[in-house]
Design an enzyme around this catalytic site. Structure first.
Site, mmCIF file in Angstrom:
data_model
loop_
_atom_site.group_PDB
_atom_site.id
_atom_site.type_symbol
_atom_site.label_atom_id
_atom_site.label_comp_id
_atom_site.label_asym_id
_atom_site.label_seq_id
_atom_site.Cartn_x
_atom_site.Cartn_y
_atom_site.Cartn_z
ATOM 1 N N ASP A 63 0.454 -10.199 -1.606
ATOM 2 C CA ASP A 63 0.797 -11.417 -0.865
ATOM 3 C C ASP A 63 0.459 -12.638 -1.723
ATOM 4 O O ASP A 63 -0.654 -12.715 -2.257
ATOM 5 C CB ASP A 63 -0.025 -11.485 0.430
ATOM 6 N N GLU B 289 2.110 -3.464 -3.265
ATOM 7 C CA GLU B 289 2.576 -4.586 -2.440
ATOM 8 C C GLU B 289 1.445 -5.600 -2.393
ATOM 9 O O GLU B 289 0.278 -5.224 -2.278
ATOM 10 C CB GLU B 289 2.896 -4.098 -1.017
ATOM 11 N N HIS C 141 -0.401 -0.805 -0.171
ATOM 12 C CA HIS C 141 -0.352 -2.052 0.593
ATOM 13 C C HIS C 141 -1.577 -2.915 0.294
ATOM 14 O O HIS C 141 -2.708 -2.497 0.557
ATOM 15 C CB HIS C 141 -0.303 -1.692 2.083
ATOM 16 N N GLU D 151 5.147 -10.220 -1.537
ATOM 17 C CA GLU D 151 5.441 -10.887 -0.268
ATOM 18 C C GLU D 151 5.095 -12.357 -0.376
ATOM 19 O O GLU D 151 3.940 -12.726 -0.617
ATOM 20 C CB GLU D 151 4.667 -10.255 0.900
ATOM 21 N N HIS E 69 -4.157 -12.097 1.365
ATOM 22 C CA HIS E 69 -3.302 -11.893 2.536
ATOM 23 C C HIS E 69 -3.289 -13.098 3.461
ATOM 24 O O HIS E 69 -2.239 -13.642 3.804
ATOM 25 C CB HIS E 69 -3.715 -10.647 3.324
HETATM 26 O O1 G3P Z 1 4.968 -6.268 3.310
HETATM 27 C C1 G3P Z 1 4.580 -5.454 4.343
HETATM 28 C C2 G3P Z 1 3.371 -5.969 5.048
HETATM 29 O O2 G3P Z 1 2.437 -6.329 4.088
HETATM 30 C C3 G3P Z 1 3.637 -7.131 5.952
HETATM 31 O O3 G3P Z 1 2.564 -7.458 6.757
HETATM 32 O O4 G3P Z 1 0.637 -8.790 7.419
HETATM 33 O O5 G3P Z 1 0.286 -6.816 5.981
HETATM 34 O O6 G3P Z 1 1.331 -8.855 5.058
HETATM 35 P P1 G3P Z 1 1.159 -8.000 6.275
HETATM 36 CA CA CA Z 2 2.026 -8.228 2.907
#
Ligand code: G3P
Ligand code: CA
Length: 244
Positions: free
Chosen positions: A38, A36, A9, A111, A51
């Site tokens: 952003d 993962e 993450h 994301e 993020h």
């Molecule tokens: O994609 C899962 C997770 O990353 C979503 O929440 O706030 O960590 O981007 P966040």
């Molecule tokens: Ca995310």
């Protein structure tokens, strides 16, 4: 136990500064499947990985990404906030991460951060970057903005989409009918509350990829349930629990 997809993450963000080259490279040193991250669009138009909408928490700079040029973002340190040992980490573009994932044979869950800032053209721009590298089979997108996921599916049907959500929703089957997404990405706690949902998702041919799984007991519970993907800050721990 079926083989679940294991993703770091924001990279390997437990011990390393999130969404930095170092955090991405550290995932490649584990047995996890991928990353993962952003994505946002900065003032000068580049797709950049971070993020928050603002750089304040994870860099030595200030302000919103949409108001900063790529050159301004490049001048910022995205590592030292975590530890002085990590000083010198810079922001990466989506293109840089895609090239890295292709080379390292890592899956990428991208994301789209368009739940607060509605970046015009974000879906088209991301699809074009993925297509330009022929990575449609190893990159999948997700967003808390489900209208955006519907648009993404219409413009790039070959790339899998995922609906991010945090709290249980009413009448999930009808909601899924309306959304036309490939997969669901709930907060993992949703399955503590509604474990039966796994059957609804699987019955519709959808994968359930959950976040943010940072403890072993939760990972074990979810793997036993038959979850398709685990996204966590400690991909090494996820690999250990999954028996890799
Ligand atoms: O994609 C899962 C997770 O990353 C979503 O929440 O706030 O960590 O981007 P966040
Ligand atoms: Ca995310």
């Amino acid at each position: 136990m079926k083989k679940a997809l294991l993703l770091g993450h924001r990279g390997f963000s437990g011990p390393y500064p999130e969404n930095t080259p170092l955090a991405f490279q550290k995932v490649a040193e584990t047995r996890a499947d991928g990353i993962e991250t952003d994505v946002h669009i900065c003032k000068s138009g580049e797709l950049v990985l971070c993020h928050d909408e603002k750089v304040d928490r994870t860099s030595n700079g200030h302000g919103e990404i949409k108001d900063l040029t790529y050159d301004e973002l490049l001048s910022l340190d995205f590592g030292a906030w975590k530890s002085p040992d990590f000083a010198g980490q810079r922001i990466w573009t989506l293109g840089e991460l895609l090239d890295f994932c292709k080379e390292a044979k890592l899956v990428l869950n991208l994301e789209l951060k368009n739940g607060i800032e509605f970046y015009p053209g974000l879906e088209q721009r991301c699809a074009a970057e993925i297509r330009a590298r022929h990575m449609e089979d190893t990159v999948f997108v997700s967003s808390f903005n489900h209208v955006s996921m519907q648009r993404f599916k219409e413009l790039a049907p070959e790339i899998e989409t995922g609906l991010l959500y945090e709290s249980p929703l009413q009448d999930m089957a009808h909601y899924l009918d309306a959304c036309n997404a490939d997969n669901v990405h709930p907060c993992w706690h949703v399955f503590e509350y509604q474990p039966e949902l796994i059957e609804l998702f699987h019955g519709r041919g959808m994968k359930a990829n959950v976040w943010t799984v940072n403890d072993e007991k939760a990972a074990r519970f979810l793997l036993d349930l038959g979850i398709d993907g685990l996204i966590g800050n400690y991909p090494d721990m996820l690999c250990r629990v999954a028996g890799r």
